[in-house]
Write an enzyme that holds these catalytic residues in place. Structure first.
Site, PDB file in Angstrom:
ATOM      1  N   GLY A 129       0.821  -1.190   0.000  1.00 10.60           N
ATOM      2  CA  GLY A 129       0.000   0.000   0.000  1.00 10.60           C
ATOM      3  C   GLY A 129       0.859   1.244   0.000  1.00 10.60           C
ATOM      4  O   GLY A 129       2.009   1.219   0.451  1.00 10.60           O
ATOM      5  N   SER A 130       0.331   2.354  -0.493  1.00 13.54           N
ATOM      6  CA  SER A 130       1.021   3.628  -0.359  1.00 13.54           C
ATOM      7  C   SER A 130       0.815   4.151   1.062  1.00 13.54           C
ATOM      8  O   SER A 130       0.073   3.576   1.849  1.00 13.54           O
ATOM      9  CB  SER A 130       0.478   4.637  -1.377  1.00 13.54           C
ATOM     10  OG  SER A 130       0.858   4.237  -2.671  1.00 13.54           O
ATOM     11  N   GLY A 131       1.505   5.237   1.386  1.00 14.72           N
ATOM     12  CA  GLY A 131       1.386   5.809   2.728  1.00 14.72           C
ATOM     13  C   GLY A 131       2.535   5.431   3.634  1.00 14.72           C
ATOM     14  O   GLY A 131       2.569   5.837   4.788  1.00 14.72           O
ATOM     15  N   HIS A 132       3.478   4.633   3.113  1.00 13.20           N
ATOM     16  CA  HIS A 132       4.638   4.220   3.915  1.00 13.20           C
ATOM     17  C   HIS A 132       5.923   4.864   3.404  1.00 13.20           C
ATOM     18  O   HIS A 132       7.017   4.396   3.719  1.00 13.20           O
ATOM     19  CB  HIS A 132       4.813   2.697   3.860  1.00 13.20           C
ATOM     20  CG  HIS A 132       3.580   1.929   4.187  1.00 13.20           C
ATOM     21  ND1 HIS A 132       2.957   2.050   5.393  1.00 13.20           N
ATOM     22  CD2 HIS A 132       2.854   1.036   3.472  1.00 13.20           C
ATOM     23  CE1 HIS A 132       1.885   1.264   5.400  1.00 13.20           C
ATOM     24  NE2 HIS A 132       1.800   0.638   4.245  1.00 13.20           N
ATOM     25  N   ASP A 160      -1.305  -8.600   0.598  1.00 13.93           N
ATOM     26  CA  ASP A 160      -0.034  -8.607  -0.130  1.00 13.93           C
ATOM     27  C   ASP A 160       0.335 -10.020  -0.545  1.00 13.93           C
ATOM     28  O   ASP A 160       0.777 -10.261  -1.679  1.00 13.93           O
ATOM     29  CB  ASP A 160       1.084  -8.014   0.735  1.00 13.93           C
ATOM     30  CG  ASP A 160       0.861  -6.534   1.027  1.00 13.93           C
ATOM     31  OD1 ASP A 160      -0.143  -6.219   1.677  1.00 13.93           O
ATOM     32  OD2 ASP A 160       1.677  -5.709   0.594  1.00 13.93           O
ATOM     33  N   HIS A 170      -0.337   0.377   9.260  1.00 11.11           N
ATOM     34  CA  HIS A 170      -1.503   0.757   8.460  1.00 11.11           C
ATOM     35  C   HIS A 170      -2.496   1.566   9.261  1.00 11.11           C
ATOM     36  O   HIS A 170      -3.695   1.549   8.979  1.00 11.11           O
ATOM     37  CB  HIS A 170      -2.178  -0.486   7.885  1.00 11.11           C
ATOM     38  CG  HIS A 170      -1.291  -1.246   6.966  1.00 11.11           C
ATOM     39  ND1 HIS A 170      -0.492  -2.269   7.407  1.00 11.11           N
ATOM     40  CD2 HIS A 170      -1.030  -1.096   5.649  1.00 11.11           C
ATOM     41  CE1 HIS A 170       0.217  -2.732   6.381  1.00 11.11           C
ATOM     42  NE2 HIS A 170      -0.084  -2.034   5.313  1.00 11.11           N
ATOM     43  N   LYS A 205       5.602  -8.286   2.260  1.00 15.90           N
ATOM     44  CA  LYS A 205       5.302  -8.135   3.680  1.00 15.90           C
ATOM     45  C   LYS A 205       4.110  -9.020   4.029  1.00 15.90           C
ATOM     46  O   LYS A 205       3.181  -9.177   3.243  1.00 15.90           O
ATOM     47  CB  LYS A 205       4.987  -6.669   3.992  1.00 15.90           C
ATOM     48  CG  LYS A 205       6.175  -5.747   3.681  1.00 15.90           C
ATOM     49  CD  LYS A 205       5.993  -4.341   4.199  1.00 15.90           C
ATOM     50  CE  LYS A 205       4.783  -3.642   3.604  1.00 15.90           C
ATOM     51  NZ  LYS A 205       4.746  -3.605   2.123  1.00 15.90           N
TER      52      LYS A 205
END
Ligand SMILES: Nc1ncnc2c1ncn2[C@@H]1O[C@H](COP(=O)(O)OP(=O)(O)O)[C@@H](O)[C@H]1O
Ligand SMILES: Nc1ncnc2c1ncn2[C@@H]1O[C@H](COP(=O)(O)OP(=O)(O)O)[C@@H](O)[C@H]1O
Ligand SMILES: [Mg+2]
Ligand SMILES: [Mg+2]
Ligand SMILES: [Mg+2]
Ligand SMILES: [Mg+2]
Lengths: 333, 211, 333, 211
Positions: free
Chosen positions: C54-57, C110, C219, C105
């Protein structure tokens, strides 16, 4: 106030201890008075570069000590200029016989403390040049006030002058370079939230959930104007247009764009800002030849960003690309 | 009637207490138009000064002031450090070797001290700084001295003029220091440095009022 | 919600555009499906390394694409695993004939998406190895649940495997190295604040002004336990002790300490955490031979931190020191 | 009575609307024990599916399901993407070339679809996932089919069993998916995936109830 700290009085001391544990290969940390010098200081025959300022702007300045950037940094209390004794000790520790440049951000406290330190260092026979950085277009420039604040351009000046000193340029040359960079760099910042000075324990200002501050500095102080939150693209325009107009940058100029997080704004948002800043630069015919994106000159955990534009030439490009090896900025080494 | 070495020490000690009490107030004033550290800075400095008290017990007034000045210089930082540091260093030069001060001595001492602050900070009255409290206070002290008023009354006039000066900063748009970055937004707030300066004068009047 | 964004739906797309403007020398960005590959991909004869999530990391994973680290990254929507078509295209784009490693991960999404992508890539004749990172000691390990989350060790594995691939080690060797790193790495995280997913518009959880979450993932999900805020030293102990015990690390072991910001926690606080983590490691007889300090695997603007410990040996030290040149991690080049 | 190709399209279209309506609800459920994206993920997927509707107008049921599955797979992401993607892909395999479905066809189709989800996610009833809604619903549908109930009643039982299954997730401690990281803290919250699955079944019953 929620922070990962112990006693608010010990924040800077414990941070410095952490730095001393982490980076013994790059820097030496001294206490009482507090200052950080590069591990191999003094470098004989090289101009020493000393900067400093209040803590809370990390990685600036302590994180920029090392090969290719600063020789020493003096951290004050959070958001409070360091004292002349720190600056004097740091200056002596990095004097390799070629003189020492003080890079000073334009705040009354920093100016006065560095002035006193320079006097003391000169009295000890060290050649000192002081260059004041005042690049913040949010502040009206005037001979009759404290003038503009020193913000983002400071980071760029420290990198570029560090590279010039590494080339063994003279004190006069490095200081002139620093003045040139200050003359060619312009910045403006904004905040989505305030920040909390640890020993104060509450936010410096209150900002409603739908408002932002435009034209802030780096000390949690309110900005020039408060307004409703706008979109990233609109905010980028509000920061870029005054910058571009101020120098003025001209179509055909080569520029470096520096998009900086005030601390709490994550990288994903910085790239959204960079995207628009790049497009605006292009619209003005500016050629973006270098960039810097990330949290480099921060205000604790404040959410927000600043944009700095620096006009580039071949010498600056070469100096920018030169190796740098510090805790906070590193490439080519 | 004169101010003794012990009176001077008592003034400094009392002021350290006043700063402690007003730490949050000064910080709040600084939060409005500065960076929320003036109270903490001054308190850090005067706590360090308190730590120097034992070694000052038998020193002359010049040494006392010089030590206070050096301690402030190396512990306060910010604008306050060099300004208050200079104030006390200059006072120390004027009082070197003295064990007591007459009213005329007080005038010359504060004159030197406040000129030092002006030289260091290059502020004028009306710039919304410490100077707005210090300069009119000095004028009042001079006038009282010229009129040969008793020292207690002179000091009362001194503090009172400082208070007015401090209050006069509220409507001003700052021209010096950090508050100047705010432009018009700095109006409507009392200047923190003028406030800590007034407190210094007020503490002198309170401490020495019955000297 | 205050963020420097435009339309919440366009956050990832606009971030990718920003990346494509900023780093054309390092990476190529593709859209629909979205993926980032290193500028010189595919590198013939080199194992390709693909990760994603996911994006945001940020900077993970897109910021780790480049020489010495990832060959490609697939960004999903914020906090949402990317899809098999992204992974398949990225895998094909970086296949230099020596096979491709997927670093995954351990999250159900995922795992499943990468599984499907690996099947599709194998069907196209590409050798694929998949290694799952599951290093979060906050989660009870069990055969009967989804097991542990993949957190901080992912960053270290990507760096180390990237260096190994650069040395032209085989797919089997690079995959074995990745499994070894996962076996030797342990992490735990905590949050002082929640974070806000852009298209949701409100914080994922509410955390009172005097409470924190211990044992969070990346998350924005709540952690294992909520409690009153503690001091930095106490928090560091609460993170370090379960980590040290879990492997178990033994006196005399060489370790890397990775102190990570969840996004909103500034560097000054990370050094205070690092200080205590270092002292705790020393107390256990662990020799801290390398470190990483900064925001590398984040949860948007969440305030908080995670600590990762990785047991080191000579090979890992050599691989760690090897040059890396990516937007988010760079040294020696 | 059978389910036509058009009925199938209507089901998908209605479900896209149901997801849109319940987007925030599903996200809130996911915020409590997951990562606050289930509603947004499903909505992104089914909006993309709506975009495919024109090209499906004259296709057989197998093609419709396969297209839905592939679209979900490449737009939903997370756990939901592969799970719902697999569900529809498997349904598509069983219905290749068909233009209508009998109750028996429905049973074999959902059986294949749900087995696909189990194979992909390896969850069992009681793990607090979609499976807790889907598996009992399938059992109810089978039973109704064996008892030769009318299709509308069979579908009502199907949805009703799914609802019970969804509700049964509330007290459970999650063993699969992201909620399992919370351990005991996952109990007391209804599973978002079980909820979206129930809505899928309920929409089938509502859409086909008078087929
Ligand atoms: N140039 C100056 N001359 C005299 N006083 C000044 C000047 N600049 C600032 N000050 C005083 O310093 C005060 C702020 O002190 P402090 O908060 O300690 O320093 P800083 O502004 O560096 O944080 C102001 O309120 C003002 O009274
Ligand atoms: N292994 C699994 N088998 C079946 N369903 C699962 C599994 N893991 C998770 N789920 C379902 O997926 C739902 C979460 O979906 P979503 O939020 O879209 O994905 P993510 O957890 O990746 O954010 C859960 O509520 C659960 O019902
Ligand atoms: Mg200050
Ligand atoms: Mg201040
Ligand atoms: Mg998700
Ligand atoms: Mg989810």
């Amino acid at each position: 106030m929620k922070k990962l700290i112990n006693n608010p009085e010990n924040v800077v001391k414990e941070e410095l201890e952490g730095i001393s544990y982490a980076h013994p290969d790059l820097v030496k940390v001294f206490f009482d008075p507090n200052y950080i010098v590069r591990a191999d200081a003094p470098v004989q025959g090289k101009v020493g570069i000393v900067s400093g300022g209040g803590s809370g702007h990390e990685p600036m300045h302590g994180g920029f000590v090392g090969m290719g950037m600063l020789d020493a940094a003096c951290p004050g209390a959070v958001f409070t200029s360091p004292t002349p004794d720190q600056m004097l000790e740091a200056t002596k520790a990095v004097n390799g016989g070629a003189g020492v440049l003080h890079i000073v951000k334009n705040y009354t406290g920093d100016i006065m403390n560095f002035e006193m330190a320079a006097d003391l260092a000169r009295a000890e026979g060290i050649d000192i040049e002081s260059v004041v950085i005042d690049d913040d277009v949010a502040v009206q420039d005037s001979l009759y006030t404290a003038g503009r604040r020193g913000v983002g351009t400071t980071v760029l000046a420290e990198k570029l002058c560090g590279a010039a000193a590494e080339e063994r340029r003279s004190l006069k040359q490095v200081a002139d370079l620093c003045r040139k960079v200050n003359g060619w760099g312009r910045s403006m910042g904004m905040a989505l939230t305030s920040c909390t000075v640890p020993h104060v324990g509450k936010p410096t200002f209150d900002l409603p959930e739908d408002e932002m501050e435009i034209g802030i500095g780096i000390h949690g102080e309110p900005g020039r104007e408060r307004m409703k939150v706008k979109s990233a693209d609109e905010i980028t325009e509000m920061l870029m247009e005054p910058i571009v107009k101020d120098l003025p940058y001209k179509s055909g100029d080569e520029v470096l764009i520096f998009v900086n997080s005030m601390g709490g704004t994550p990288l994903i948002e910085l790239y959204i800002i960079y995207r628009k800043a790049y497009e605006i630069a292009q619209k003005h015919g500016l050629k973006v030849v270098r960039h810097l994106i990330g949290p480099y000159i921060t205000s604790l955990e404040m959410a927000g960003c600043s944009i700095t534009l620096l006009k580039m030439d071949d010498d600056l490009k070469k100096l920018w690309d030169a190796p740098v090896k510090t805790p906070g900025m590193r490439w080519g080494a | 009637m004169t101010i003794s070495r012990d009176d001077v020490l008592m003034w400094i000690k009392n002021y350290a207490g006043v700063i402690r009490e007003n730490k949050e107030y000064l910080t709040d004033l600084d939060a409005a138009i500065g960076d929320a550290d003036h109270g903490a800075n001054m308190d850090r400095g005067f706590q360090a000064v308190l730590g120097k008290m034992p070694e000052l017990a038998d020193k002359d007034i010049g040494t006392i002031f010089k030590t206070v000045g050096m301690t402030l210089l190396s512990t306060v930082g910010g604008a306050g450090g060099p300004l208050y540091g200079t104030l006390f260093l200059q006072a120390g030069m004027k009082t070197a070797g003295k064990m007591e001060l007459s009213l005329e001595d007080l005038v010359t001492t504060f004159e030197a001290a406040i000129s030092g602050v002006v030289m260091r900070g290059k502020a004028e009255v009306g710039d919304k700084t410490m100077i707005d409290a210090l300069t009119p206070a000095l004028e009042a002290l001079k006038k009282a001295s010229e009129e040969n008023q008793p020292i207690a009354e002179a000091l009362a006039a001194f503090a009172e003029a400082g208070k007015k000066g401090m209050e006069s900063t509220t409507p001003l748009v700052a021209k010096k220091g950090r508050a100047s970055y705010l432009g018009a937004r700095s109006a409507g707030h009392q200047d923190p440095g003028a406030t800590s300066s007034y407190l210094l004068l007020r503490t002198a009047a309170d401490t020495w009022g019955d000297a």
